[in-house]
Design a protein around this motif. Structure first.
Motif, PDB file in Angstrom:
ATOM      1  N   LEU A  21     146.029 -25.876 -14.363  1.00 17.61           N
ATOM      2  CA  LEU A  21     146.841 -24.780 -13.829  1.00 17.61           C
ATOM      3  C   LEU A  21     147.274 -23.815 -14.929  1.00 17.61           C
ATOM      4  N   VAL A  22     147.670 -24.356 -16.074  1.00 18.66           N
ATOM      5  CA  VAL A  22     148.063 -23.503 -17.195  1.00 18.66           C
ATOM      6  C   VAL A  22     146.872 -22.689 -17.683  1.00 18.66           C
ATOM      7  N   MET A  23     145.729 -23.349 -17.821  1.00 19.72           N
ATOM      8  CA  MET A  23     144.523 -22.657 -18.274  1.00 19.72           C
ATOM      9  C   MET A  23     144.092 -21.588 -17.260  1.00 19.72           C
ATOM     10  N   PHE A  24     144.190 -21.896 -15.974  1.00 23.39           N
ATOM     11  CA  PHE A  24     143.847 -20.933 -14.926  1.00 23.39           C
ATOM     12  C   PHE A  24     144.757 -19.711 -15.010  1.00 23.39           C
ATOM     13  N   GLY A  25     146.049 -19.940 -15.171  1.00 22.63           N
ATOM     14  CA  GLY A  25     146.992 -18.825 -15.286  1.00 22.63           C
ATOM     15  C   GLY A  25     146.707 -17.954 -16.494  1.00 22.63           C
ATOM     16  N   LYS A  26     146.434 -18.582 -17.631  1.00 23.33           N
ATOM     17  CA  LYS A  26     146.132 -17.811 -18.838  1.00 23.33           C
ATOM     18  C   LYS A  26     144.830 -17.032 -18.693  1.00 23.33           C
ATOM     19  N   THR A  27     143.838 -17.647 -18.056  1.00 21.63           N
ATOM     20  CA  THR A  27     142.554 -16.976 -17.865  1.00 21.63           C
ATOM     21  C   THR A  27     142.698 -15.767 -16.949  1.00 21.63           C
ATOM     22  N   ILE A  28     143.410 -15.935 -15.842  1.00 20.56           N
ATOM     23  CA  ILE A  28     143.602 -14.820 -14.904  1.00 20.56           C
ATOM     24  C   ILE A  28     144.428 -13.715 -15.559  1.00 20.56           C
ATOM     25  N   LEU A  29     145.437 -14.093 -16.330  1.00 18.66           N
ATOM     26  CA  LEU A  29     146.244 -13.098 -17.042  1.00 18.66           C
ATOM     27  C   LEU A  29     145.384 -12.319 -18.035  1.00 18.66           C
ATOM     28  N   PHE A  30     144.549 -13.014 -18.784  1.00 23.93           N
ATOM     29  CA  PHE A  30     143.673 -12.349 -19.744  1.00 23.93           C
ATOM     30  C   PHE A  30     142.685 -11.417 -19.041  1.00 23.93           C
ATOM     31  N   LEU A  31     142.072 -11.901 -17.972  1.00 23.49           N
ATOM     32  CA  LEU A  31     141.111 -11.066 -17.250  1.00 23.49           C
ATOM     33  C   LEU A  31     141.778  -9.839 -16.631  1.00 23.49           C
ATOM     34  N   GLY A  32     142.998 -10.019 -16.129  1.00 22.78           N
ATOM     35  CA  GLY A  32     143.742  -8.882 -15.582  1.00 22.78           C
ATOM     36  C   GLY A  32     144.076  -7.854 -16.644  1.00 22.78           C
ATOM     37  N   CYS A  33     144.494  -8.314 -17.817  1.00 25.12           N
ATOM     38  CA  CYS A  33     144.795  -7.391 -18.916  1.00 25.12           C
ATOM     39  C   CYS A  33     143.539  -6.669 -19.388  1.00 25.12           C
ATOM     40  N   ALA A  34     142.428  -7.402 -19.472  1.00 23.36           N
ATOM     41  CA  ALA A  34     141.166  -6.775 -19.877  1.00 23.36           C
ATOM     42  C   ALA A  34     140.735  -5.732 -18.855  1.00 23.36           C
ATOM     43  N   TRP A  35     140.910  -6.027 -17.571  1.00 19.33           N
ATOM     44  CA  TRP A  35     140.547  -5.074 -16.520  1.00 19.33           C
ATOM     45  C   TRP A  35     141.414  -3.817 -16.606  1.00 19.33           C
ATOM     46  N   LEU A  36     142.716  -4.008 -16.817  1.00 18.82           N
ATOM     47  CA  LEU A  36     143.608  -2.854 -16.945  1.00 18.82           C
ATOM     48  C   LEU A  36     143.286  -2.028 -18.169  1.00 18.82           C
ATOM     49  N   LEU A  37     142.947  -2.671 -19.271  1.00 20.82           N
ATOM     50  CA  LEU A  37     142.568  -1.950 -20.485  1.00 20.82           C
ATOM     51  C   LEU A  37     141.302  -1.131 -20.257  1.00 20.82           C
ATOM     52  N   LEU A  38     140.310  -1.730 -19.616  1.00 23.29           N
ATOM     53  CA  LEU A  38     139.089  -0.996 -19.332  1.00 23.29           C
ATOM     54  C   LEU A  38     139.337   0.148 -18.351  1.00 23.29           C
ATOM     55  N   LEU A  39     140.207  -0.076 -17.377  1.00 25.90           N
ATOM     56  CA  LEU A  39     140.557   0.981 -16.432  1.00 25.90           C
ATOM     57  C   LEU A  39     141.245   2.143 -17.140  1.00 25.90           C
ATOM     58  N   TRP A  40     142.137   1.807 -18.068  1.00 28.11           N
ATOM     59  CA  TRP A  40     142.858   2.833 -18.842  1.00 28.11           C
ATOM     60  C   TRP A  40     141.916   3.607 -19.746  1.00 28.11           C
ATOM     61  N   VAL A  41     140.994   2.918 -20.410  1.00 32.31           N
ATOM     62  CA  VAL A  41     140.054   3.571 -21.325  1.00 32.31           C
ATOM     63  C   VAL A  41     139.093   4.477 -20.564  1.00 32.31           C
ATOM     64  N   SER A  42     138.657   4.048 -19.386  1.00 39.10           N
ATOM     65  CA  SER A  42     137.682   4.837 -18.651  1.00 39.10           C
ATOM     66  C   SER A  42     138.298   6.029 -17.932  1.00 39.10           C
ATOM     67  N   GLY A  43     139.610   6.008 -17.759  1.00 34.88           N
ATOM     68  CA  GLY A  43     140.243   7.079 -16.993  1.00 34.88           C
ATOM     69  C   GLY A  43     140.833   8.078 -17.865  1.00 34.88           C
TER      70      GLY A  43
END
Length: 58
Positions: free
Chosen positions: A36-58
């Motif tokens: 559960l801890v690993m799942f939470g950290k993974t989803i948090l990391f993927l969400g941050c990476a997605w937001l960063l890519l969204l910010w860079v592309s926009g």
């Protein structure tokens, strides 16, 4: 955003975390807690990476 990607990625991430933790620990409580801890950290990391890519592309 394609909703089917999210509905497939979340269970797949959970399964990978669970299998990875099951190979490291023997006690079921420790396996579930670590997964559960690993799942939470993974989803948090993927969400941050997605937001960063969204910010860079926009």
């Amino acid at each position: 955003m394609d909703l089917s990607l999210i509905t497939q990625a979340l269970p797949l991430t959970a399964i990978v975390c669970l299998v990875y933790c099951a190979t490291r620990f023997e006690m079921p409580e420790k396996i579930l807690r670590s997964a559960l801890v690993m799942f939470g950290k993974t989803i948090l990391f993927l969400g941050c990476a997605w937001l960063l890519l969204l910010w860079v592309s926009g």
